[in-house]
Design a protein around this motif. Structure first.
Motif, PDB file in Angstrom:
ATOM      1  N   GLN A  17       0.888  -1.199   0.025  1.00  5.38           N
ATOM      2  CA  GLN A  17      -0.024   0.009  -0.035  1.00  5.38           C
ATOM      3  C   GLN A  17       0.885   1.266  -0.042  1.00  5.38           C
ATOM      4  O   GLN A  17       1.936   1.212   0.443  1.00  5.38           O
ATOM      5  CB  GLN A  17      -0.939   0.140   1.138  1.00  5.38           C
TER       6      GLN A  17
ATOM      7  N   THR B   9       0.398   5.606   0.469  1.00  6.49           N
ATOM      8  CA  THR B   9      -0.648   6.788   0.418  1.00  6.49           C
ATOM      9  C   THR B   9       0.004   7.991  -0.348  1.00  6.49           C
ATOM     10  O   THR B   9       1.277   8.102  -0.557  1.00  6.49           O
ATOM     11  CB  THR B   9      -0.596   7.008   1.940  1.00  6.49           C
TER      12      THR B   9
ATOM     13  N   TRP C 125       3.568   7.165   3.082  1.00  6.28           N
ATOM     14  CA  TRP C 125       3.698   6.108   3.893  1.00  6.28           C
ATOM     15  C   TRP C 125       3.305   4.861   3.104  1.00  6.28           C
ATOM     16  O   TRP C 125       2.669   4.766   2.185  1.00  6.28           O
ATOM     17  CB  TRP C 125       2.375   6.264   4.896  1.00  6.28           C
TER      18      TRP C 125
ATOM     19  N   ALA D  75      -6.048   5.949   2.308  1.00  2.00           N
ATOM     20  CA  ALA D  75      -5.126   5.889   3.669  1.00  2.00           C
ATOM     21  C   ALA D  75      -4.886   4.406   4.053  1.00  2.00           C
ATOM     22  O   ALA D  75      -5.313   3.493   3.375  1.00  2.00           O
ATOM     23  CB  ALA D  75      -6.138   6.298   4.779  1.00  2.00           C
ATOM     24  N   LEU D  76      -3.676   4.116   4.704  1.00  2.72           N
ATOM     25  CA  LEU D  76      -3.261   2.750   5.062  1.00  2.72           C
ATOM     26  C   LEU D  76      -4.430   1.986   5.846  1.00  2.72           C
ATOM     27  O   LEU D  76      -5.028   2.647   6.482  1.00  2.72           O
ATOM     28  CB  LEU D  76      -2.007   2.786   5.822  1.00  2.72           C
TER      29      LEU D  76
END
Length: 191
Positions: A63, A65, A69, A103-104
């Motif tokens: 993932q 962002t 992140w 968003a994570l």
């Protein structure tokens, strides 16, 4: 150049392209699978012990962002990947269009010590063991399913938990570039 090679499906596509360039490289692989694949393509792979820093490390992510992140560790090599990233002048993430997220979200891969495992898991609840082989260094692999609403607080909690070797949250400060392929286009962002 000294190059850190990550682990995972995206890196599997990188290796043949890297080998085809015929460059003189010294590589360190973060997993036995990546090491074997790199060697089979003629890339020179060395142990990390002799390397003081990497000019570049290239890896994928689970993932990503908008602010950089990452969640990494689907392949259970995130501890080694984080060490290589921290030792690199440039840490480049390559990914396909399914990896960027707003968003994570859980789960976050974690590597745990066998010693005191039940105690560590109680302190990290909610967490689930993964039915996978151990990490390249013998750690137990699990997935943390707690809140990621405050990502910095979650990373801090995980980092402070005794018995946790490393977690799969990578802060933007480790990342130099993110390259995402979307169909026939490639989007590049420097951090």
């Amino acid at each position: 150049m000294v190059v850190g090679l990550g682990t995972g499906s995206t890196v599997a596509f990188l290796l043949p392209a890297l080998a085809a360039r015929g460059l003189t490289l010294r590589c360190v692989a973060t997993s036995k699978r990546t090491e074997a694949a790199a060697r089979s393509l003629g890339l020179r792979v060395e142990p990390f012990g002799a390397i003081e820093h990497f000019d570049i490390a290239i890896d994928g992510a689970d993932q990503i962002t908008p602010d950089g992140w990452l969640i990494k560790g689907g392949g259970a090599a995130h501890t080694r990947e984080k060490i290589v990233a921290a030792t690199s002048d440039r840490f480049v993430i390559i990914a396909d269009s399914s990896k960027p997220v707003v968003a994570l979200h859980a789960p976050v891969p974690v590597e745990l010590l066998e010693f005191g495992l039940a105690s560590t898991m109680r302190r990290l609840a909610p967490i689930r063991l993964r039915d996978v082989p151990r990490s390249p260094d013998g750690g137990v692999i699990a997935d943390y399913h707690g809140s990621l609403d405050d990502i910095e607080a979650a990373a801090g909690l995980l980092s402070r938990t005794a018995g946790l070797v490393e977690h799969g949250l990578f802060p933007p400060a480790l990342v130099s570039d993110i390259i995402v392929a979307t169909g026939d286009q490639v989007h590049h962002r420097s951090l």
